[in-house]
Write an enzyme that holds these catalytic residues in place. Structure first.
Site, PDB file in Angstrom:
ATOM      1  N   LYS A 159      33.709  36.139  41.231  1.00 44.76           N
ATOM      2  CA  LYS A 159      33.928  34.690  41.094  1.00 44.76           C
ATOM      3  C   LYS A 159      33.158  33.885  42.145  1.00 44.76           C
ATOM      4  O   LYS A 159      32.807  34.391  43.207  1.00 44.76           O
ATOM      5  CB  LYS A 159      35.431  34.385  41.168  1.00 44.76           C
ATOM      6  CG  LYS A 159      36.141  34.834  39.888  1.00 44.76           C
ATOM      7  CD  LYS A 159      37.579  34.400  39.830  1.00 44.76           C
ATOM      8  CE  LYS A 159      38.180  34.808  38.483  1.00 44.76           C
ATOM      9  NZ  LYS A 159      39.616  34.581  38.426  1.00 44.76           N
ATOM     10  N   ARG A 169      42.370  42.631  38.661  1.00 48.04           N
ATOM     11  CA  ARG A 169      41.617  42.445  37.409  1.00 48.04           C
ATOM     12  C   ARG A 169      40.132  42.498  37.756  1.00 48.04           C
ATOM     13  O   ARG A 169      39.670  41.719  38.589  1.00 48.04           O
ATOM     14  CB  ARG A 169      42.003  41.092  36.806  1.00 48.04           C
ATOM     15  CG  ARG A 169      41.422  40.816  35.452  1.00 48.04           C
ATOM     16  CD  ARG A 169      41.926  39.477  34.909  1.00 48.04           C
ATOM     17  NE  ARG A 169      41.350  39.187  33.599  1.00 48.04           N
ATOM     18  CZ  ARG A 169      40.173  38.623  33.416  1.00 48.04           C
ATOM     19  NH1 ARG A 169      39.431  38.278  34.454  1.00 48.04           N
ATOM     20  NH2 ARG A 169      39.717  38.401  32.194  1.00 48.04           N
TER      21      ARG A 169
HETATM   22  N1  HH2 Z   1      40.193  35.157  35.444  1.00 43.82           N
HETATM   23  C1  HH2 Z   1      39.464  34.969  34.342  1.00 43.82           C
HETATM   24  C2  HH2 Z   1      40.017  35.164  33.069  1.00 43.82           C
HETATM   25  N2  HH2 Z   1      41.284  35.571  32.926  1.00 43.82           N
HETATM   26  N3  HH2 Z   1      43.330  36.218  33.892  1.00 43.82           N
HETATM   27  C3  HH2 Z   1      44.085  36.414  34.975  1.00 43.82           C
HETATM   28  N4  HH2 Z   1      45.357  36.832  34.842  1.00 43.82           N
HETATM   29  N5  HH2 Z   1      43.601  36.217  36.241  1.00 43.82           N
HETATM   30  C4  HH2 Z   1      42.330  35.792  36.462  1.00 43.82           C
HETATM   31  O1  HH2 Z   1      41.946  35.594  37.645  1.00 43.82           O
HETATM   32  C5  HH2 Z   1      41.497  35.565  35.321  1.00 43.82           C
HETATM   33  C6  HH2 Z   1      42.043  35.789  34.022  1.00 43.82           C
HETATM   34  C7  HH2 Z   1      38.025  34.578  34.476  1.00 43.82           C
HETATM   35  O2  HH2 Z   1      37.189  35.693  34.541  1.00 43.82           O
HETATM   36  P1  HH2 Z   1      36.396  36.322  33.292  1.00 43.82           P
HETATM   37  O3  HH2 Z   1      37.325  36.776  32.235  1.00 43.82           O
HETATM   38  O4  HH2 Z   1      35.480  37.361  33.786  1.00 43.82           O
HETATM   39  O5  HH2 Z   1      35.488  35.107  32.794  1.00 43.82           O
HETATM   40  P2  HH2 Z   1      35.480  34.180  31.506  1.00 43.82           P
HETATM   41  O6  HH2 Z   1      36.671  33.285  31.596  1.00 43.82           O
HETATM   42  O7  HH2 Z   1      34.169  33.441  31.630  1.00 43.82           O
HETATM   43  O8  HH2 Z   1      35.524  35.042  30.284  1.00 43.82           O
END
Ligand code: HH2
Length: 282
Positions: free
Chosen positions: A226, A261
């Site tokens: 992030k 995660r």
């Molecule tokens: N961060 C993201 C998405 N879902 N869920 C939880 N519980 N905690 C988090 O910190 C979290 C989450 C964002 O990351 P990512 O899925 O890699 O990105 P994107 O939203 O662009 O798909």
């Protein structure tokens, strides 16, 4: 002082949090900030999920809507078209629980029917229908804190006391979920690193994570690649941030996080295993 071992229940199974558990990220989207476009083909997504399980993931988190800062929302139909074939393809192929990363009760419901046993809701159960689905289906749930909406959440987020406000939101939401019949042991909480938070807010939350551990629920933390890591000198682009992600994850575990995660499952499993050993866990 020996730390109390928590358990996280989901349908007819549970994850014992006697060591750090890893939630492997699988984004079936064109625009996620790390893996966008890589797993749009169901076969590629399924293969990657199997790979993450092989690498030691304890759960697989499947998402069909990017919620990165500035992202546009996706309709329920499109979200399901992305993740439905993947969830159906994974049914019976993996022995770890599948979680669905969605804010929409109708998507959660279909995902549960297709085998998901956890709902990971980055909007923190804002839609009362989501609470009903989680309660009725007896699934596990991640209640995450987010200020505002992904499209605009990074435009000058403001808190008088970020740790106190995030804790109060999670506490209030957990109580509402329990009141609606969600078993306490099914509920995990997450501070929502980077969701309506400046880099300093995210750092403050990580520094004071032990305050959220006091809520008595498993704590999930997502720091993987992030942008707040750039502020810590840990890489300007997502590609450069593996080392920083592992350092931040290790920090979170030392402050009491139970589930990390992560995109890079093999590296995260190795790093967290090392931290667990240092902490005297198995
Ligand atoms: N961060 C993201 C998405 N879902 N869920 C939880 N519980 N905690 C988090 O910190 C979290 C989450 C964002 O990351 P990512 O899925 O890699 O990105 P994107 O939203 O662009 O798909």
């Amino acid at each position: 002082m020996a730390r109390e071992v928590r358990r996280w229940r989901m349908r007819d199974r549970e994850i014992v949090l006697d060591r750090t558990r890893i939630m492997g990220i699988l984004n079936v989207t064109p625009d996620s900030f790390v893996d966008g476009g890589r797993f749009l083909q169901p076969q590629a997504a399924i293969y990657h999920a199997l790979e993450m399980v092989e690498d030691g993931a304890d759960l697989i988190d499947v998402g069909g809507e990017s919620t990165r800062p500035g992202s546009d929302p996706v309709g329920a139909f499109e979200e399901w078209q992305r993740i439905g074939p993947v969830l159906e393809g994974l049914a019976g192929k993996v022995d770890v629980p599948i979680s669905v990363d969605t804010r929409k009760p109708e998507v959660a419901e279909r995902a549960i029917r297709a085998g998901a046993s956890v709902v990971n809701d980055v909007s923190g159960l804002r839609d009362p229908k989501m609470i009903r689905v989680v309660s009725r289906e007896r699934v596990g749930v991640v209640v995450m804190h987010m200020l505002g909406e992904p499209k605009t959440m990074q435009a000058e987020p403001h808190y008088a006391d970020v740790v106190g406000e995030v804790k109060a939101y999670l506490d209030r939401t957990v109580r509402a979920a329990r009141y609606a019949g969600v078993p306490s042991e099914s509920i995990a909480v997450d501070p929502g690193i980077g969701f309506g938070k400046t880099p300093d807010h995210s750092l403050e939350l990580l520094r004071s994570l032990d305050v959220l551990v006091e809520l008595g629920h498993p704590v999930v933390v997502g720091v993987s690649r992030k942008s707040f890591l750039a502020r810590m000198g840990a890489g300007e682009t997502p590609e450069e941030r593996l080392g920083g992600s592992l350092a931040a994850a290790a920090w979170a575990v030392l402050r009491g996080a139970h589930v990390i995660r992560a995109h890079d499952v093999a590296d995260t499993v190795r790093a967290m295993r090392a931290i667990d050993r240092l902490l005297g866990r198995t």
